[in-house]
Scaffold this motif. Structure first.
Motif, short mmCIF file in Angstrom:
data_model
loop_
_atom_site.label_atom_id
_atom_site.label_comp_id
_atom_site.label_asym_id
_atom_site.label_seq_id
_atom_site.Cartn_x
_atom_site.Cartn_y
_atom_site.Cartn_z
N ILE A 32 -32.65 -22.07 -38.97
CA ILE A 32 -33.22 -21.53 -38.00
C ILE A 32 -32.23 -20.79 -36.88
O ILE A 32 -31.29 -21.34 -36.55
N ASN A 46 -41.41 -15.30 -30.43
CA ASN A 46 -41.58 -14.38 -31.28
C ASN A 46 -41.00 -15.38 -32.66
O ASN A 46 -39.96 -16.13 -32.34
N TYR A 47 -41.87 -15.42 -33.83
CA TYR A 47 -41.31 -15.87 -35.08
C TYR A 47 -41.16 -14.94 -36.29
O TYR A 47 -41.85 -14.05 -36.29
N ARG A 48 -39.85 -14.89 -36.88
CA ARG A 48 -39.78 -13.93 -37.89
C ARG A 48 -39.60 -14.64 -39.27
O ARG A 48 -38.47 -15.47 -39.15
N SER A 49 -40.12 -14.32 -40.19
CA SER A 49 -39.67 -15.16 -41.53
C SER A 49 -38.68 -14.69 -42.39
O SER A 49 -38.35 -13.52 -41.88
N HIS A 57 -34.97 -18.37 -40.95
CA HIS A 57 -35.91 -18.49 -39.92
C HIS A 57 -35.59 -17.72 -38.47
O HIS A 57 -34.50 -18.34 -38.20
N ARG A 58 -36.25 -16.72 -37.88
CA ARG A 58 -35.77 -16.45 -36.52
C ARG A 58 -36.83 -16.68 -35.69
O ARG A 58 -38.08 -16.30 -35.63
N ILE A 59 -36.31 -17.47 -34.49
CA ILE A 59 -37.11 -17.97 -33.53
C ILE A 59 -36.54 -17.26 -32.29
O ILE A 59 -35.43 -17.47 -31.78
N GLU A 77 -44.09 -21.34 -32.13
CA GLU A 77 -43.26 -20.56 -33.13
C GLU A 77 -42.94 -21.64 -34.15
O GLU A 77 -42.80 -20.95 -35.28
N LEU A 78 -42.61 -22.76 -34.00
CA LEU A 78 -42.38 -23.72 -35.01
C LEU A 78 -43.64 -23.58 -36.00
O LEU A 78 -43.51 -24.02 -37.15
N HIS A 80 -45.78 -21.52 -36.43
CA HIS A 80 -45.68 -20.28 -37.36
C HIS A 80 -44.74 -20.57 -38.64
O HIS A 80 -44.92 -20.13 -39.75
N MET A 81 -43.43 -21.02 -38.24
CA MET A 81 -42.69 -21.36 -39.33
C MET A 81 -42.86 -22.14 -40.38
O MET A 81 -43.02 -21.89 -41.67
#
Length: 210
Positions: A32, A46-49, A57-59, A77-78, A80-81
């Motif tokens: 992450i 925000n979360y980006r895969s 993983h980007r948070i 956000e976690l 979402h991950m």
């Protein structure tokens, strides 16, 4: 710069006391990249895969949030991950799969003396006894108000619902409005410079003038 990538151990200074050890394993077990952002108006986190160009993983989380808001946003956000890891893109972003994961994460922090009483009560209603969880804390007025009470609010900052009728306030982009009428869930406000009338959500944060 509005964002700064941070090592995960900096989380401790943003979280409620005693919760860092509970979230740290996520950052040891998963790749992450954590970003602490500053004062974004429209989003809290925000979360980006992962992608071909960026495999982690980007948070990102707003660093200006109070510790309780920060923790809830981080868990959001976690979730979402974890939903992405389990289902990839085969589900709705805030569908029942995400709701189940987020609810399970929240349950590990509620009823344990971590949150103040008013936030605990609002969280219980937010989760609605196991029914559908709303997409964000901002979409649940009672939880949003409960969390806002623990902000280190800047001088003269108010929610629109707290501004007296006929008083003036300034928005984040410097425009001046007069609050003129309460509707069901919004307030009718007149822009001083143009005379145009706009509707403001009750929970919009503005600067009180005077």
């Amino acid at each position: 710069m509005s964002k700064q990538e941070a090592p995960f151990h900096v989380l401790e200074q943003f979280l409620p006391e005693g919760t860092y050890r509970k979230v740290a394993p996520f950052f040891r077990d998963y790749d992450i990249h954590l970003t602490i952002a500053h004062d974004r108006v429209t989003i809290l986190g925000n979360y980006r895969s992962p992608s071909r160009e960026y495999p982690a993983h980007r948070i990102s989380i707003n660093g200006s949030l109070n510790p309780y808001s920060f923790l809830i946003t981080l868990l959001h956000e976690l979730a979402h991950m974890l939903a992405y890891i389990q289902y990839r893109r085969a589900i709705m972003p805030h569908g029942q799969e995400w709701q189940a994961i987020f609810g399970e994460l929240l349950s590990k922090y509620t009823g344990r003396g971590i949150f103040p009483d008013n936030v605990e009560e609002a969280l219980a209603k937010y989760q609605d006894n196991g029914k559908k969880i709303k997409a964000s804390t901002c979409s649940d007025p009672e939880l949003y108000r409960a969390l806002k009470k623990h902000d280190r609010r800047k001088k003269h900052m108010r929610l629109v619902e707290e501004v007296p009728l006929n008083e003036h306030f300034e928005t984040h982009d410097g425009r001046i409005f007069q609050k003129i009428e309460k509707l069901r869930t919004r307030f009718r406000c007149k822009e001083v410079g143009t005379g145009y009338v706009y509707l403001f959500p009750a929970l919009s944060e503005v600067k009180l003038i005077g």
